[in-house]
Design an enzyme around this catalytic site. Sequence first.
Site, mmCIF file in Angstrom:
data_model
loop_
_atom_site.group_PDB
_atom_site.id
_atom_site.type_symbol
_atom_site.label_atom_id
_atom_site.label_comp_id
_atom_site.label_asym_id
_atom_site.label_seq_id
_atom_site.Cartn_x
_atom_site.Cartn_y
_atom_site.Cartn_z
ATOM 1 N N CYS A 47 0.847 -1.191 0.000
ATOM 2 C CA CYS A 47 0.000 0.000 0.000
ATOM 3 C C CYS A 47 0.877 1.233 0.000
ATOM 4 O O CYS A 47 2.018 1.208 0.487
ATOM 5 C CB CYS A 47 -0.912 -0.004 1.231
ATOM 6 N N ASP A 314 -10.335 -12.944 4.996
ATOM 7 C CA ASP A 314 -9.442 -11.796 4.951
ATOM 8 C C ASP A 314 -8.756 -11.554 6.293
ATOM 9 O O ASP A 314 -7.644 -11.031 6.348
ATOM 10 C CB ASP A 314 -10.255 -10.571 4.541
ATOM 11 N N CYS A 358 -28.276 -15.605 24.856
ATOM 12 C CA CYS A 358 -28.490 -14.172 24.690
ATOM 13 C C CYS A 358 -29.745 -13.890 23.858
ATOM 14 O O CYS A 358 -30.001 -14.542 22.848
ATOM 15 C CB CYS A 358 -27.276 -13.536 24.018
ATOM 16 N N CYS A 368 -17.950 -11.364 14.411
ATOM 17 C CA CYS A 368 -16.826 -11.984 13.703
ATOM 18 C C CYS A 368 -15.952 -12.817 14.639
ATOM 19 O O CYS A 368 -15.591 -12.354 15.734
ATOM 20 C CB CYS A 368 -15.975 -10.907 13.047
#
Length: 454
Positions: A47, A314, A358, A368
Amino acid sequence: MTVHGEPVAAPVVMAATRRGAGPGPGGRGPRPVPGLHVLAKPTGPICNLDCDYCYFLAKESLYPGDRFRMTDELLETYVRQLLESQRDEPEVTIAWQGGEPTLMGADFFRRAVGLAREHARPGQRVQHTMQTNGTLLTDEWCAMLAEHRFLVGISIDGPPDVHDRYRTDKRGAPTSGRVLRGLRLLREHGVEHNVLCTVHAGNQDRPLEVYRYFRDELGERFVQFIPIVEPVAPADGGEPPAVTERSVDPDAWGRFLVSVFDEWLRRDVGEVFVQHFEAALASWLGVEPSLCIFAETCGRAVALGHNGDVYSCDHFVDPEHLLGNIGTGHLADLVTSPRQQAFGNAKRDALPQRCLDCRVRFACRGECPKNRIGLTPDGEEGLNYLCAGYLAFFTHVDGPMRLMADLVRRGRPAAEVADVFARAGRNERCPCGSGRKAKVCHQRPAVDPARARA
C-alpha cells in the site's frame, strides 16, 4: 489499507434471497458454490499509505522478496474459476481490495473486465467493485471506473482531523486532502461509490459529528462503519481481552451505533444506507444479513492473494488458514473443502453459553470470530470483545426494527417508521414499546458523547 470492508450495492432487505445451486450443465466443471465471495488482493499487502491500524501490512512477511503483483496469467485463471464456480448465479461480483489495488494501474482492471466478458455465461451480469484509499485516483482512473460501472468503496474516517489521526502516508503526512480529491473525481465522473469509516479511539465519541460530516458536508448516502479491534497479549499475565489503545471501546462502540441510529431514524430512513442498520433489519425480517459477521456460519468469503493463494478469510491470512492455490486447485474445490466447511461452521458451533442464551443472538450471532478474544463472567473462552456494545445496540433498536419489519411485510416502505416516531408526543410513551417517555427514549436530544462530557 485493509479493514475487511468493501463496497455494497443495494439494501439487502429489498433483494431476493439466494438460490441454491446444483451441478452445472451436463455435470461439467466444478460444483457451483452459491454465496461465494472473494476479496482479491492483486498487490497483496502493499500500500502507498501506512495507516496505524492496518493489520494487513504485516502480511508482507509471508512472502519475503516477492514483487507483490498479480500476473496476467493468474488474473485469467482467477476470473475464469470464479465465474465457473458461480455459473448458476445471475449476478457475480468481482471484488478487488488490498493493500491498495490502484497500485496495479488501470490497464490491469481493464483486462479483468475483458476477461469477465469472455468467461461469463450468456445473460450473466458481472459487478466489478474496488475498495481504495482514494489517494491515487485520477481523471483517467475515474473515467475507466465509470465506463465499466465499477462500484467503489473509499475509506474516510470522518472530518480531516479525525481521518488524519491514524491514516497517514509512508512519511507520516496527513492524507485527507488527497482522499477528498479522489472522492471529488469519483463524483465528477459519476462513479457509484460509498464510504467506509473505521471506528476507533479517535472518533468513537464523535458519532454524530462523523455521520453528519458524511451526510451533510460530503453528501454521501451509503456508509459503512467498521470497528477497529487490535488484540495484544495481556500484560503481566492478565486475563483477556487486551487491545491496543487505538481500538474502539466496546461500550463506546455501542453508543456510537445507537447515536447514529437515532439520528438516522428521525430523518434518514430510506435516504441514507448504513450497513449495520440494513443488516439488523434483515435479521428482524428473518432474511440472511448482507454482513458476514452477522451470518450464522461463515466460510464463503475468502481472500485471494496476489500469487493465487486462497485463505479462509481476509482476517485469517496465515499459514494455518491457507487452503491452497488456484494454480494447482480450483477455487470452488478449495472453498467447499471439509477444512473450510469446518472453519465456517465453527462460527456457530464454538459460541460460549452466554451467547447461546443471549436474547439478541439471532441478530448478533457472536459477530466476527476474529473478535472473540474475551472471557465470559463464568470464565468461558470465545466471548466477543464487542459484546457489550452489540448488546446495547441490538436491544435499543429492537422496537424500531419490529415496526420497520412489520411495515415491510405489509408491503409498506420501511421509511414510514420515521412518521410513527415523529407523531408521538415527547411525554407520551415511545412507539418502540420500551414503556419510557419518547423524550428520554428514541426522541431524546442528539448529542455526541464527547460534547456531553464537555
